[in-house]
Every structure is written in C-alpha cells, then in structure tokens.
Write an enzyme that holds these catalytic residues in place. Structure first.
Site, PDB file in Angstrom:
ATOM      1  CG  HIS A 152      -1.803  -1.195   1.275  1.00 59.73           C
ATOM      2  ND1 HIS A 152      -3.053  -1.208   0.691  1.00 59.73           N
ATOM      3  CD2 HIS A 152      -1.610  -2.436   1.776  1.00 59.73           C
ATOM      4  CE1 HIS A 152      -3.601  -2.407   0.848  1.00 59.73           C
ATOM      5  NE2 HIS A 152      -2.747  -3.176   1.505  1.00 59.73           N
ATOM      6  CG  HIS A 199      -8.722  -8.904   2.215  1.00 59.06           C
ATOM      7  ND1 HIS A 199      -7.805  -8.049   2.792  1.00 59.06           N
ATOM      8  CD2 HIS A 199      -9.372  -9.496   3.250  1.00 59.06           C
ATOM      9  CE1 HIS A 199      -7.910  -8.119   4.110  1.00 59.06           C
ATOM     10  NE2 HIS A 199      -8.864  -8.979   4.411  1.00 59.06           N
ATOM     11  CG  HIS A 254      -3.127 -10.392   3.410  1.00 55.02           C
ATOM     12  ND1 HIS A 254      -4.346 -11.004   3.413  1.00 55.02           N
ATOM     13  CD2 HIS A 254      -3.339  -9.136   2.975  1.00 55.02           C
ATOM     14  CE1 HIS A 254      -5.251 -10.156   2.997  1.00 55.02           C
ATOM     15  NE2 HIS A 254      -4.679  -9.018   2.719  1.00 55.02           N
TER      16      HIS A 254
HETATM   17  C1  NCD Z   1      -4.616  -2.631   4.584  1.00 54.97           C
HETATM   18  C2  NCD Z   1      -4.634  -1.106   4.477  1.00 54.97           C
HETATM   19  O1  NCD Z   1      -4.390  -0.428   5.483  1.00 54.97           O
HETATM   20  O2  NCD Z   1      -4.860  -0.589   3.383  1.00 54.97           O
HETATM   21  N1  NCD Z   1      -4.768  -2.988   5.967  1.00 54.97           N
HETATM   22  C3  NCD Z   1      -4.446  -4.175   6.538  1.00 54.97           C
HETATM   23  O3  NCD Z   1      -4.756  -4.348   7.708  1.00 54.97           O
HETATM   24  N2  NCD Z   1      -3.800  -5.115   5.893  1.00 54.97           N
HETATM   25  C4  NCD Z   1      -5.659  -3.249   3.703  1.00 54.97           C
HETATM   26  C5  NCD Z   1      -5.518  -4.734   3.520  1.00 54.97           C
HETATM   27  O4  NCD Z   1      -4.627  -5.190   2.794  1.00 54.97           O
HETATM   28  O5  NCD Z   1      -6.292  -5.477   4.112  1.00 54.97           O
HETATM   29 ZN    ZN Z   2      -3.069  -5.113   1.856  1.00 58.79          ZN
END
Ligand code: NCD
Ligand code: ZN
Length: 334
Positions: free
Chosen positions: A12, A132, A167
């Site tokens: 991100h 996701h 993930h």
């Molecule tokens: C991610 C985000 O902050 O954009 N947050 C997270 O907890 N992993 C979004 C995501 O990949 O789920």
């Molecule tokens: Zn993410």
C-alpha cells in the site's frame, strides 16, 4: 550477502503526502511492487490506473529503476469492458475486497458468484485475481477459514485464471493453497511470519501490529514460516506494508495495517537465517512472484551487510514494524 533485487507483490503506497513519504522505503529495497488499489477514491478504471501510476512515477528520483505494478479494485459494478481497458492500460491484477473486511473496503463484494463474468474476462485477458480472503460477517478469527470455500470454487470454475490468496495467515489456508492447482498461489507478509495474536492483544494492546487478517495462533505462524522457507513456488513475498499515521492507530477507532516497508529485507534475512534457510530466500523474494505473474526476473543485486541498526520509532509520522529493535542486516547504500 547479495540478493537478486526483489518484488514486493502486495504493498500500500497511499496517495499525496503519505505516498511521497513512504515511496522511498519501497524503492530502496524493491525493483517492482504490486501497488494496491484501495486508495480514496479507489483505483477502479483504466484512467484511475494511468493517473495513479503517473503520480508514483512523478515522485521517483531521476535514474531510479523501480516499476510499480498496477492493480484495480474488483467491485460489484466492474464491467467486462472495463477489464479489457484495464488490461490495455497495463494493469496486471485486480484486487477483490469482500465488503467491510479491511481498510477502505466499504461497498466491497458480498456476492462472489455474481462476478463470474468478470473472472471469465480476467482469465481471458491474463489478469491475476488477488483475493483478500476473509468472509464478511464471520467471527474475526474464522474469517479466512470461512473464505476458503470461495477460493476453491473460483479456482475450480476458472482453472486458467491466476489467483493469489493475499496475506495468508492460517495453517488451513496454506494447506488449501497447496492442494489447489498451479494457477493458485499465496502471498506471505513479514509481520505474519513474526507475530501471533498475542503480540497484538496478549499483553497491553499494540495497535501498530493490528492488521487484517489479524495474526493468528503460534501453530499457524509455524506453518507460514515453513511455507516461506519450503522452496514451494506457490508461496512468495507480498508485504502488505500498510502505513497509517500514528494518530490513526493510537486512537479509539484504530486503523488496520502494519508498516513493514522500512524493515522488509533486513527482517526477512534475519528470519530466514534463524531458520537455516538463507539459501531459499531469493526464490521467495525475487523469483516465485515474478514467475507466477509471468514477469522476467529483476536484473541487479541488493547488497546486504552485517551492520547492526536500530529501527527508528517513526518514519514520516508512521511507526514501523519492529521499531526500537536492533536488526543485524543493513542494506548497503550505493
Ligand atoms: C490494509 C490497508 O491499510 O490498506 N490494511 C491491513 O490491515 N492489511 C488493507 C488490507 O490489505 O487489508
Ligand atoms: Zn493489503
């Protein structure tokens, strides 16, 4: 030691000031990164992809060799025509967020079958579907597990569609991906290889390691580590580095996301070394992801030196993963 320059297949980078702040950490360590589309507003169309890519490229110092791999969000209103346009503009993957399961996933998908024409179009265009993998409404610790039947169904119905379970956090998910065909892979984050739910809520609450999907049990982490060091091409790096300003984490309604970009490679080297698996690291960081996405391997090497450093408390208003800890490996600056 040397490592072929790496691919982070899930990051991100955000927008505006945050993008300008965090980009350098990724660029320093990665030759390419798969940039997530859950910005605000989201990346939905070819025009959005072109604009977002340009805003990233505009911030790169002259002469820096970094390629953002662009994604778009797969939402209930996505059309087949848009998929063709997205492919034509150079996007490599579509990211599907189930409704409400993570940061900026409001208005996400609830009916996974309704998107079958979109998966079909993505399969035809050679676009990767990134999932996701959490089921909305399920108990938080079971959300990934409850989603696996959706993954299995899409994988069975679209055998030529490349699918990445992003993930992965549970032993069950690893086993599920192992059992599916070669069109299905999973990314693993650095933080899920390091922490369990106890690091989040076992003592005092640590909002900086709160993320989605939440870290699970020690047994799950053991299986994630085993998958990362296994040399199985289905498992590769996607850091899910997700920066949020400290004020958005240390508050009554804390955001989900762990900022791992600054420690990405040093933390991985240390972990693989601890498990006697340094020889497997390069495949995990620099080969399996590229091969799955059909990309050439990166040219050039990242040089690491044994030089201890303490992870800072803050980078541009964000607290990084492992802050305050002493790490053994440093990236040699050119
Ligand atoms: C991610 C985000 O902050 O954009 N947050 C997270 O907890 N992993 C979004 C995501 O990949 O789920
Ligand atoms: Zn993410």
């Amino acid at each position: 030691m040397q490592l072929r320059r790496i691919d982070d297949m899930h990051v991100h980078l955000r927008q505006g000031d945050m993008l300008a702040g965090v980009l350098a950490q990724t660029v320093k360590q990665c030759a390419r990164a798969l940039v997530m589309p859950n910005t605000s507003p989201a990346v939905l169309t070819a025009e959005d992809v072109v604009n977002y890519r340009q805003s990233i490229l505009d911030l790169l110092p002259v002469g820096v060799d970094f390629k953002p791999l662009m994604t778009f969000k797969v939402v209930p209103s996505t059309t087949v025509l848009q998929i063709k346009e997205l492919k034509a503009c150079g996007a490599v993957a579509g990211k599907l967020y189930p409704d409400g399961v993570t940061t900026n996933s409001q208005g996400g998908v609830t009916d996974f079958k309704a998107l079958y024409p979109i998966y079909q179009a993505m399969q035809e265009e050679g676009l990767v579907l990134c999932l996701h993998g959490e089921m909305p409404g399920a108990f938080s610790l079971d959300r990934e597990s409850k989603f696996l039947s959706v993954l299995q169904a899409i994988a069975a119905d679209f055998p030529d569609l490349k699918i990445v379970l992003e993930h992965a956090t549970t032993a069950e998910a690893i086993q599920c991906v192992q059992a599916l065909g070669p069109n299905v892979a999973a990314t693993l984050t650095v933080h899920h290889l390091y922490i369990t739910l106890d690091d989040v809520i076992g003592g005092n609450l640590n909002p900086h390691v709160f993320c989605k999907p939440v870290a699970k049990r020690p047994e799950d982490r053991d299986v994630l580590i085993a998958a990362a060091i296994s040399g199985n091409a289905k498992f590769f790096l996607g850091s899910d580095s997700a920066p949020h300003h400290i004020s958005a984490k240390e508050c009554a309604c804390g955001a989900a996301g762990v900022y791992t970009a600054p420690v990405l490679v040093p933390a991985l080297v240390e972990l693989f070394e601890k498990h006697g698996a340094l020889a497997k690291l390069e495949r995990f960081t620099s080969e399996f992801g590229a091969n799955f996405y059909g990309l050439p391997l990166n040219e050039g090497m990242l040089i690491l030196e044994e030089k201890h450093w303490t992870v800072p408390d803050e980078y541009h208003g964000v607290k990084p993963f492992l802050s305050g800890l002493n790490l053994k490996w440093s990236i040699k600056e050119n």
